[in-house]
Motif scaffolding. Structure first.
Motif, PDB file in Angstrom:
ATOM      1  N   VAL A  78       0.842  -1.198   0.000  1.00 21.74           N
ATOM      2  CA  VAL A  78       0.000   0.000   0.000  1.00 21.74           C
ATOM      3  C   VAL A  78       0.879   1.251   0.000  1.00 21.74           C
ATOM      4  N   LEU A  79       0.563   2.187  -0.887  1.00 27.13           N
ATOM      5  CA  LEU A  79       1.339   3.424  -1.065  1.00 27.13           C
ATOM      6  C   LEU A  79       2.808   3.124  -1.374  1.00 27.13           C
ATOM      7  N   GLU A  80       3.060   1.976  -2.007  1.00 26.01           N
ATOM      8  CA  GLU A  80       4.393   1.503  -2.392  1.00 26.01           C
ATOM      9  C   GLU A  80       5.251   1.129  -1.188  1.00 26.01           C
ATOM     10  N   HIS A  81       5.162   1.880  -0.070  1.00 24.04           N
ATOM     11  CA  HIS A  81       5.980   1.583   1.103  1.00 24.04           C
ATOM     12  C   HIS A  81       5.346   0.503   1.974  1.00 24.04           C
ATOM     13  N   GLY A  82       4.029   0.497   2.071  1.00 18.86           N
ATOM     14  CA  GLY A  82       3.325  -0.519   2.832  1.00 18.86           C
ATOM     15  C   GLY A  82       3.397  -0.326   4.329  1.00 18.86           C
ATOM     16  N   SER A  83       2.611  -1.116   5.023  1.00 17.36           N
ATOM     17  CA  SER A  83       2.651  -1.134   6.485  1.00 17.36           C
ATOM     18  C   SER A  83       3.995  -1.695   6.937  1.00 17.36           C
ATOM     19  N   ASP A  84       4.456  -1.277   8.134  1.00 16.74           N
ATOM     20  CA  ASP A  84       5.731  -1.779   8.642  1.00 16.74           C
ATOM     21  C   ASP A  84       5.684  -3.270   8.914  1.00 16.74           C
ATOM     22  N   GLY A  85       4.489  -3.779   9.177  1.00 13.82           N
ATOM     23  CA  GLY A  85       4.354  -5.202   9.441  1.00 13.82           C
ATOM     24  C   GLY A  85       2.895  -5.602   9.455  1.00 13.82           C
ATOM     25  N   VAL A  86       2.684  -6.911   9.605  1.00 13.41           N
ATOM     26  CA  VAL A  86       1.317  -7.424   9.668  1.00 13.41           C
ATOM     27  C   VAL A  86       1.206  -8.400  10.831  1.00 13.41           C
ATOM     28  N   MET A  87      -0.029  -8.567  11.300  1.00  9.33           N
ATOM     29  CA  MET A  87      -0.336  -9.562  12.323  1.00  9.33           C
ATOM     30  C   MET A  87      -1.354 -10.523  11.746  1.00  9.33           C
ATOM     31  N   LEU A  88      -0.998 -11.792  11.709  1.00 10.65           N
ATOM     32  CA  LEU A  88      -1.839 -12.824  11.113  1.00 10.65           C
ATOM     33  C   LEU A  88      -2.131 -13.908  12.137  1.00 10.65           C
ATOM     34  N   ALA A  89      -3.390 -14.302  12.241  1.00 10.28           N
ATOM     35  CA  ALA A  89      -3.775 -15.460  13.044  1.00 10.28           C
ATOM     36  C   ALA A  89      -3.787 -16.672  12.120  1.00 10.28           C
ATOM     37  N   PRO A  90      -2.753 -17.524  12.167  1.00 12.85           N
ATOM     38  CA  PRO A  90      -2.668 -18.629  11.206  1.00 12.85           C
ATOM     39  C   PRO A  90      -3.761 -19.658  11.441  1.00 12.85           C
ATOM     40  N   ARG A  91      -4.282 -20.176  10.336  1.00 11.43           N
ATOM     41  CA  ARG A  91      -5.321 -21.190  10.422  1.00 11.43           C
ATOM     42  C   ARG A  91      -4.783 -22.588  10.158  1.00 11.43           C
ATOM     43  N   ALA A  92      -3.544 -22.667   9.667  1.00 18.22           N
ATOM     44  CA  ALA A  92      -2.976 -23.971   9.351  1.00 18.22           C
ATOM     45  C   ALA A  92      -1.464 -23.893   9.398  1.00 18.22           C
ATOM     46  N   ILE A  93      -0.840 -25.035   9.579  1.00 13.46           N
ATOM     47  CA  ILE A  93       0.605 -25.124   9.497  1.00 13.46           C
ATOM     48  C   ILE A  93       1.033 -24.734   8.081  1.00 13.46           C
ATOM     49  N   GLY A  94       2.092 -23.976   7.968  1.00 15.74           N
ATOM     50  CA  GLY A  94       2.575 -23.537   6.657  1.00 15.74           C
ATOM     51  C   GLY A  94       2.337 -22.073   6.380  1.00 15.74           C
ATOM     52  N   GLU A  95       1.372 -21.481   7.088  1.00 13.32           N
ATOM     53  CA  GLU A  95       1.072 -20.077   6.822  1.00 13.32           C
ATOM     54  C   GLU A  95       2.194 -19.163   7.313  1.00 13.32           C
ATOM     55  N   ALA A  96       2.877 -19.556   8.371  1.00  6.32           N
ATOM     56  CA  ALA A  96       4.008 -18.747   8.833  1.00  6.32           C
ATOM     57  C   ALA A  96       5.101 -18.713   7.775  1.00  6.32           C
TER      58      ALA A  96
END
Length: 367
Positions: free
Chosen positions: A155-173
């Protein structure tokens, strides 16, 4: 490198496996609602406490950082004064203009801001990132999946500094960490010398139209053989009889290989809207771009044969027309109909052979 946080507050039975994968993939932080869940996190991973209750637990350790909702837990600055050994950050859910303004203030002044956006539009995130441009803090955006994380990173080429994800399955990390890496690995380009030019009759050539604006010394790598490709120039440069199309590469015959992200090749005939190819500049810097469409039309064709300094033979078949261009050393723009034996081009020599586009070390002859 973008920050990757894994939210295990509702991790269920897979929590231990998710934590193990997160540590293995060098995820930046693990987020838990209970300090006890952070006890097993090694010191190489940031321990983030993000309570789901209205009251903070009496014991915050071993948390390195506590994310609070001020209306429920108090202001981060006040809490930091009472708990000098722990960092505090602010959580804001953006649902209306007032909460958007709160998020903008947080991005400007807080060391850590964790944001959740109720609506799918990314315009509020754009506003927050613009408001916080130049600030010293970090903005972490909650995302639903890895695909959304890729969007948020851009987003805006620079993007957010990071994201927080609640993984639903092994492999998403693993997938999230790959998305956070962002840019593709740079390539080593080599000088190639043209050995022969010949007309190749009629055939179908492919124009690759992307959703991105190519830079003047940028194009895509194309070749008849997977072991050697030539850097084909975009239509960024002016032509006397037609407008520039800075999103397009007149790439070559439909049987040709092109290089995609992750080191995989695709036939030009396989490309279509939504696929990804690798844009490469004259210094070898690479980035994935999305294909918007391909145009396959019958045209007279021209065969370009070249050789590398190490003796690798390369072939590229393109439309036989002077407005089709390739790149030479230093980003020189060369019309294909002006090429002669001895002309120097830029190209890439992948070392592995290919099986359904994937690199593999096996015996294979292409002629």
């Amino acid at each position: 490198m973008k920050l990757c946080w894994l939210d295990i507050r509702n991790g269920g039975g897979a929590r231990e496996a998710i934590i193990e994968e997160a540590v293995h993939q060098r995820i930046d932080a693990v987020v838990a609602a209970d300090p006890a869940d952070l006890e097993v996190i090694p010191p190489t991973v940031k321990k983030v406490l993000f309570p789901l209750t209205d009251a903070l637990p009496d014991k915050l350790e071993p948390a390195d950082l506590v994310i609070v909702t001020p209306a429920r837990h108090g202001e981060p600055a006040d809490l930091a004064g009472r708990h000098p050994d722990v960092e505090f950050g602010r959580f804001v859910e953006i649902t209306d203009p007032a909460s958007l303004e709160e998020a903008c203030r947080a991005a400007r002044h807080e060391q850590w801001s964790v944001l959740a956006f109720r609506d799918p539009t990314k315009i509020p995130l754009e506003i927050v990132l613009a408001a916080g441009a130049g600030a010293n803090g970090s903005v972490i955006t909650q995302v639903a999946d890895v695909e959304e994380a890729q969007i948020v990173f851009g987003v805006l080429e620079h993007g957010s500094d990071g994201v927080m994800l609640a993984p639903r399955a092994i492999g998403e990390a693993t997938s999230l960490k790959a998305a956070a890496t962002g840019r593709s690995a740079d390539l080593v380009l080599e000088e190639l010398e043209v050995t022969a030019i010949s007309r190749a009759g009629m055939g179908e050539r492919v124009c690759v139209d992307t959703c991105s604006h190519f830079r003047p010394d940028e194009g895509i790598l194309v070749g008849s053989y997977s072991h050697g490709m030539i850097l084909c120039c975009s239509e960024t440069h002016p032509l006397p009889y037609m407008p520039t199309r800075p999103f397009r590469v007149n790439a070559g015959a439909l049987h040709s290989y092109t290089l995609s992200d992750g080191g995989r090749t695709n036939y030009l005939s396989e490309l279509g809207a939504g696929r990804r190819v690798l844009a490469v500049d004259s210094k070898g810097r690479a980035r994935p771009v999305t294909v918007g469409r391909v145009k396959i039309e019958t045209r007279p064709m021209l065969a370009i044969n070249a050789v590398s300094a190490s003796g690798v033979n390369i072939n590229l078949i393109v439309q036989d027309d002077w407005h089709v261009r390739v790149l030479g050393p230093g980003g020189a723009v060369l019309n294909v109909t002006d090429l002669t034996a001895g002309t120097k081009l830029l190209g890439c020599l992948p070392r592995e052979q290919r099986h359904v586009g994937y690199p593999i070390d096996e015996f294979c002859i292409e002629e």
